[in-house]
Write a protein that holds these residues in place. Sequence first.
Motif, PDB file in Angstrom:
ATOM      1  N   ARG A  96      -3.247   3.653  -3.451  1.00 55.21           N
ATOM      2  CA  ARG A  96      -4.690   3.493  -3.573  1.00 55.21           C
ATOM      3  C   ARG A  96      -5.121   2.037  -3.754  1.00 55.21           C
ATOM      4  O   ARG A  96      -6.265   1.763  -4.135  1.00 55.21           O
ATOM      5  N   GLN A 120      -8.257  -5.323   3.229  1.00 48.74           N
ATOM      6  CA  GLN A 120      -9.082  -5.508   4.416  1.00 48.74           C
ATOM      7  C   GLN A 120      -8.699  -6.830   5.071  1.00 48.74           C
ATOM      8  O   GLN A 120      -8.747  -7.882   4.429  1.00 48.74           O
ATOM      9  N   ASN A 128     -16.604  -6.174   0.087  1.00 49.29           N
ATOM     10  CA  ASN A 128     -15.409  -5.372  -0.201  1.00 49.29           C
ATOM     11  C   ASN A 128     -15.205  -5.151  -1.697  1.00 49.29           C
ATOM     12  O   ASN A 128     -14.719  -4.095  -2.113  1.00 49.29           O
ATOM     13  N   ARG A 183      -6.302  -1.513  -2.145  1.00 52.67           N
ATOM     14  CA  ARG A 183      -7.236  -1.719  -1.047  1.00 52.67           C
ATOM     15  C   ARG A 183      -6.971  -3.042  -0.346  1.00 52.67           C
ATOM     16  O   ARG A 183      -6.809  -4.083  -0.998  1.00 52.67           O
ATOM     17  N   THR A 199       0.821  -1.210   0.000  1.00 47.86           N
ATOM     18  CA  THR A 199       0.000   0.000   0.000  1.00 47.86           C
ATOM     19  C   THR A 199       0.858   1.264   0.000  1.00 47.86           C
ATOM     20  O   THR A 199       0.403   2.327  -0.431  1.00 47.86           O
ATOM     21  N   TYR A 227      -4.110  -1.424  -6.941  1.00 51.51           N
ATOM     22  CA  TYR A 227      -4.662  -0.238  -7.601  1.00 51.51           C
ATOM     23  C   TYR A 227      -4.696  -0.376  -9.128  1.00 51.51           C
ATOM     24  O   TYR A 227      -5.698   0.021  -9.748  1.00 51.51           O
ATOM     25  N   TYR A 267     -14.916  -1.278  -2.948  1.00 52.43           N
ATOM     26  CA  TYR A 267     -13.646  -0.731  -3.401  1.00 52.43           C
ATOM     27  C   TYR A 267     -13.380  -0.847  -4.904  1.00 52.43           C
ATOM     28  O   TYR A 267     -12.602  -0.070  -5.444  1.00 52.43           O
TER      29      TYR A 267
END
Length: 266
Positions: free
Chosen positions: A87, A91, A180, A89, A82, A118, A184
């Motif tokens: 950008r 989780q 998710n 994503r 990241t 991204y 996203y």
Amino acid sequence: MGTISQDHAKLDSDTIADAIRPLVEADPSIKVESVIAEVQDKFNYTVSYCKAWLAKQKVVAKVFGDSEVSYQTLSVWLKVMTLKMPRSRVQIKTLPVYRESEEVQGIRVLHCIFWSFYPCIVAFRPCKLLVQVDGTHLYGKYKGALLIAVTQDETQNIVPIAFVIVEGETSDAWEFFLTNLRRYVVTIDGVGIISDRHTSIDAAIARSNGAWSPARAWHMYCIRHIGSNFLRRFKTPYLHKLVVNTGISTNCYGSIHSKFVASAYD
């Protein structure tokens, strides 16, 4: 001398690991049979399958890291990812550890993880408004399932857009993935989502509060999976071909019959 078929006690897995390291570095998926053949060629001995397998595992651990180290460094790897691609994503869902019904402080166990690079998120934007999701079992030391979402660009190329590692294809796991994915990556409406007929996917979509339901999205079954299930049940190849042809038909008659076929063997 001809090839000696009997194993040698001093030809242990560590010695074999040193000998086959270049092969494993070049191809980590090399088959154990190829390892046995390499040892046979180098040492003129035929080693057991178990010893060859153990030697390969030792090389994989030395070169790529073992399972424990990989899981321990996962959060660090994702943080670096990241930072390099801000950008992207990620989780992560963890669970507490209990000892005699009391929660152990400071220790969490990885439960499931979602990530999308991204470039994958950006790549989805000009693609067709279709998303296909599917899963496959993981066969390493730690079991689980890898769920993947892909789309297709205008030149028919397959584009992966999101990934999840979960404990299995359960309703909760699919809900975690689809939630998710919607939040996203697939943020636009009017998209079609294609899947197999796994009941956990249907349950996850039903629990999505309309995020994957008309008119925001349309859930469709993959004709390849329908045809495969049909053939497994009825074992009639000529009917299997008709089922697939009916499913890909673009006229109204074919559409009606494809819905009938999908529910005929529920």
